[in-house]
Scaffold this motif. Structure first.
Motif, PDB file in Angstrom:
ATOM      1  N   ASP A 114     -13.823   0.979  -2.579  1.00 46.35           N
ATOM      2  CA  ASP A 114     -13.859   2.033  -3.844  1.00 46.35           C
ATOM      3  C   ASP A 114     -15.114   1.711  -4.447  1.00 46.35           C
ATOM      4  O   ASP A 114     -15.941   2.744  -4.853  1.00 46.35           O
ATOM      5  CB  ASP A 114     -12.656   1.926  -4.615  1.00 46.35           C
ATOM      6  CG  ASP A 114     -11.484   2.373  -3.742  1.00 46.35           C
ATOM      7  OD1 ASP A 114     -11.536   3.528  -3.468  1.00 46.35           O
ATOM      8  OD2 ASP A 114     -10.779   1.409  -3.483  1.00 46.35           O
ATOM      9  N   ALA A 147      -7.806  -0.403  -9.995  1.00 42.14           N
ATOM     10  CA  ALA A 147      -8.370  -1.354  -9.317  1.00 42.14           C
ATOM     11  C   ALA A 147      -7.251  -2.250  -8.696  1.00 42.14           C
ATOM     12  O   ALA A 147      -6.113  -2.320  -9.350  1.00 42.14           O
ATOM     13  CB  ALA A 147      -9.338  -2.387 -10.011  1.00 42.14           C
ATOM     14  N   TYR A 148      -7.341  -2.909  -7.718  1.00 45.56           N
ATOM     15  CA  TYR A 148      -6.367  -3.880  -7.265  1.00 45.56           C
ATOM     16  C   TYR A 148      -7.114  -5.033  -6.204  1.00 45.56           C
ATOM     17  O   TYR A 148      -8.132  -4.783  -6.118  1.00 45.56           O
ATOM     18  CB  TYR A 148      -5.395  -2.994  -6.143  1.00 45.56           C
ATOM     19  CG  TYR A 148      -5.946  -2.249  -5.090  1.00 45.56           C
ATOM     20  CD1 TYR A 148      -5.775  -3.311  -4.021  1.00 45.56           C
ATOM     21  CD2 TYR A 148      -6.618  -1.320  -5.044  1.00 45.56           C
ATOM     22  CE1 TYR A 148      -6.579  -2.721  -2.598  1.00 45.56           C
ATOM     23  CE2 TYR A 148      -7.162  -0.794  -3.822  1.00 45.56           C
ATOM     24  CZ  TYR A 148      -7.080  -1.455  -2.613  1.00 45.56           C
ATOM     25  OH  TYR A 148      -7.574  -0.989  -1.494  1.00 45.56           O
ATOM     26  N   TYR A 194       0.842  -1.234  -0.209  1.00 49.41           N
ATOM     27  CA  TYR A 194      -0.049   0.002  -0.092  1.00 49.41           C
ATOM     28  C   TYR A 194       0.721   1.070   0.044  1.00 49.41           C
ATOM     29  O   TYR A 194       0.691   2.212  -0.839  1.00 49.41           O
ATOM     30  CB  TYR A 194      -0.796  -0.030   1.209  1.00 49.41           C
ATOM     31  CG  TYR A 194      -1.996  -0.886   1.102  1.00 49.41           C
ATOM     32  CD1 TYR A 194      -2.891  -0.956   0.017  1.00 49.41           C
ATOM     33  CD2 TYR A 194      -2.668  -1.786   2.048  1.00 49.41           C
ATOM     34  CE1 TYR A 194      -3.940  -1.835  -0.253  1.00 49.41           C
ATOM     35  CE2 TYR A 194      -3.522  -2.623   1.995  1.00 49.41           C
ATOM     36  CZ  TYR A 194      -4.330  -2.638   0.907  1.00 49.41           C
ATOM     37  OH  TYR A 194      -5.533  -3.369   0.801  1.00 49.41           O
ATOM     38  N   GLU A 240      -6.246   5.071  -2.862  1.00 47.69           N
ATOM     39  CA  GLU A 240      -7.438   5.785  -3.674  1.00 47.69           C
ATOM     40  C   GLU A 240      -7.053   5.060  -4.990  1.00 47.69           C
ATOM     41  O   GLU A 240      -6.088   4.984  -5.610  1.00 47.69           O
ATOM     42  CB  GLU A 240      -6.969   7.247  -3.796  1.00 47.69           C
ATOM     43  CG  GLU A 240      -7.183   7.972  -2.428  1.00 47.69           C
ATOM     44  CD  GLU A 240      -7.331   9.420  -2.553  1.00 47.69           C
ATOM     45  OE1 GLU A 240      -7.600   9.859  -3.731  1.00 47.69           O
ATOM     46  OE2 GLU A 240      -6.727  10.175  -1.861  1.00 47.69           O
ATOM     47  N   VAL A 241      -8.344   4.947  -5.647  1.00 52.10           N
ATOM     48  CA  VAL A 241      -8.316   4.514  -7.043  1.00 52.10           C
ATOM     49  C   VAL A 241      -9.345   5.319  -7.754  1.00 52.10           C
ATOM     50  O   VAL A 241     -10.170   6.098  -7.524  1.00 52.10           O
ATOM     51  CB  VAL A 241      -8.766   3.071  -7.082  1.00 52.10           C
ATOM     52  CG1 VAL A 241      -8.026   2.230  -6.266  1.00 52.10           C
ATOM     53  CG2 VAL A 241     -10.328   2.885  -6.695  1.00 52.10           C
ATOM     54  N   GLY A 288     -11.138   2.666   1.225  1.00 50.14           N
ATOM     55  CA  GLY A 288     -10.150   1.931   0.862  1.00 50.14           C
ATOM     56  C   GLY A 288      -8.814   2.245   1.203  1.00 50.14           C
ATOM     57  O   GLY A 288      -8.631   3.272   1.747  1.00 50.14           O
ATOM     58  N   HIS A 338     -11.864  -8.460  -8.935  1.00 52.30           N
ATOM     59  CA  HIS A 338     -12.684  -8.461  -7.542  1.00 52.30           C
ATOM     60  C   HIS A 338     -13.106  -9.974  -7.366  1.00 52.30           C
ATOM     61  O   HIS A 338     -13.325  -9.942  -6.055  1.00 52.30           O
ATOM     62  CB  HIS A 338     -13.716  -7.425  -7.764  1.00 52.30           C
ATOM     63  CG  HIS A 338     -13.307  -6.028  -7.569  1.00 52.30           C
ATOM     64  ND1 HIS A 338     -13.854  -5.094  -8.275  1.00 52.30           N
ATOM     65  CD2 HIS A 338     -12.149  -5.298  -7.291  1.00 52.30           C
ATOM     66  CE1 HIS A 338     -13.161  -3.984  -7.972  1.00 52.30           C
ATOM     67  NE2 HIS A 338     -12.089  -4.199  -7.518  1.00 52.30           N
ATOM     68  N   SER A 391      -8.644  -5.331  -1.299  1.00 52.43           N
ATOM     69  CA  SER A 391      -9.161  -5.281  -2.643  1.00 52.43           C
ATOM     70  C   SER A 391      -9.889  -3.646  -2.649  1.00 52.43           C
ATOM     71  O   SER A 391     -10.428  -3.240  -1.815  1.00 52.43           O
ATOM     72  CB  SER A 391     -10.058  -6.180  -3.033  1.00 52.43           C
ATOM     73  OG  SER A 391     -10.897  -5.847  -3.999  1.00 52.43           O
ATOM     74  N   SER A 392      -9.808  -3.149  -4.170  1.00 57.11           N
ATOM     75  CA  SER A 392     -10.623  -2.175  -4.381  1.00 57.11           C
ATOM     76  C   SER A 392     -12.262  -2.178  -4.377  1.00 57.11           C
ATOM     77  O   SER A 392     -12.802  -1.028  -4.425  1.00 57.11           O
ATOM     78  CB  SER A 392     -10.239  -1.594  -5.647  1.00 57.11           C
ATOM     79  OG  SER A 392     -10.458  -2.266  -6.711  1.00 57.11           O
TER      80      SER A 392
END
Length: 184
Positions: A169, A53-54, A37, A179-180, A176, A146, A164-165
């Motif tokens: 998010d 996304a992550y 992170y 930030e995404v 989150g 996801h 996860s996003s």
């Protein structure tokens, strides 16, 4: 590396996966996840990384990334190099890591076998960036990211996976970790 798996156009989005050597479950400890992170945040602020996304699984990471004012291959190289060094230090200095000797030996063995490394390898060599050049492909990769913890049997719903996003998010259940930019 073949031409198929390169960042061809920095104006497009890409799906990338970073996998720990030998699929070691490193990211079961929050200390190591926090390094990911922190590095993502740094790359966003200082290197121009756009994160869409992550999902941080136990032994690999999926991202959808882009950039408007950076070079994706350089950002990815720096991210992998930084996280590799810092996670190695965290493992070496850990007083609670019961798998420390085994993990370090495995990573050392991989590093010695790989001519690109001196003595240590954390990430597998390739990340195979895939250009997301259609909305359909982008939606499919977003869903894949996801759904990864659901398909692995870790959670029942994608929004339940904390790293996860999805929840923070896309579902806006909680804030989150990083930030995404929401893909709509």
């Amino acid at each position: 590396m073949g031409r198929k798996y390169r960042f061809h156009d920095n104006s497009n989005l890409y799906f990338v996966t970073f996998t720990v050597v030998d699929w070691i479950d490193v990211f079961i400890r929050q200390e190591y996840v926090d390094i990911i992170y922190d590095s993502l945040k740094y790359c966003q602020k200082e290197k121009g990384l756009d994160l869409y996304a992550y999902c941080i699984m136990t032994n690999h990471i999926h991202l959808i990334i882009g950039t408007e004012n950076g070079v994706l291959s350089d950002i990815v190289r720096d991210f992998k190099s930084f996280t590799s060094r810092h996670i190695r230090k965290a493992i070496e200095n850990s007083t609670i890591e019961s798998r420390k000797s085994w993990m370090l030996k495995t990573m050392k063995d991989f590093g010695i076998k790989n001519g690109r490394n001196k003595d240590f390898q954390f990430w597998q060599q390739h990340n195979h960036p895939i250009e997301l050049d259609t909305n359909e492909f982008l939606d499919q990769r977003l869903n894949y990211i996801h759904q990864n913890p659901v398909k692995a049997g870790f959670v029942e719903n994608e929004e339940d996976w904390i790293n996860s996003s999805a929840a923070g998010d896309y579902y806006q259940i909680r804030k989150g970790q990083v930030e995404v930019i929401i893909i709509e």
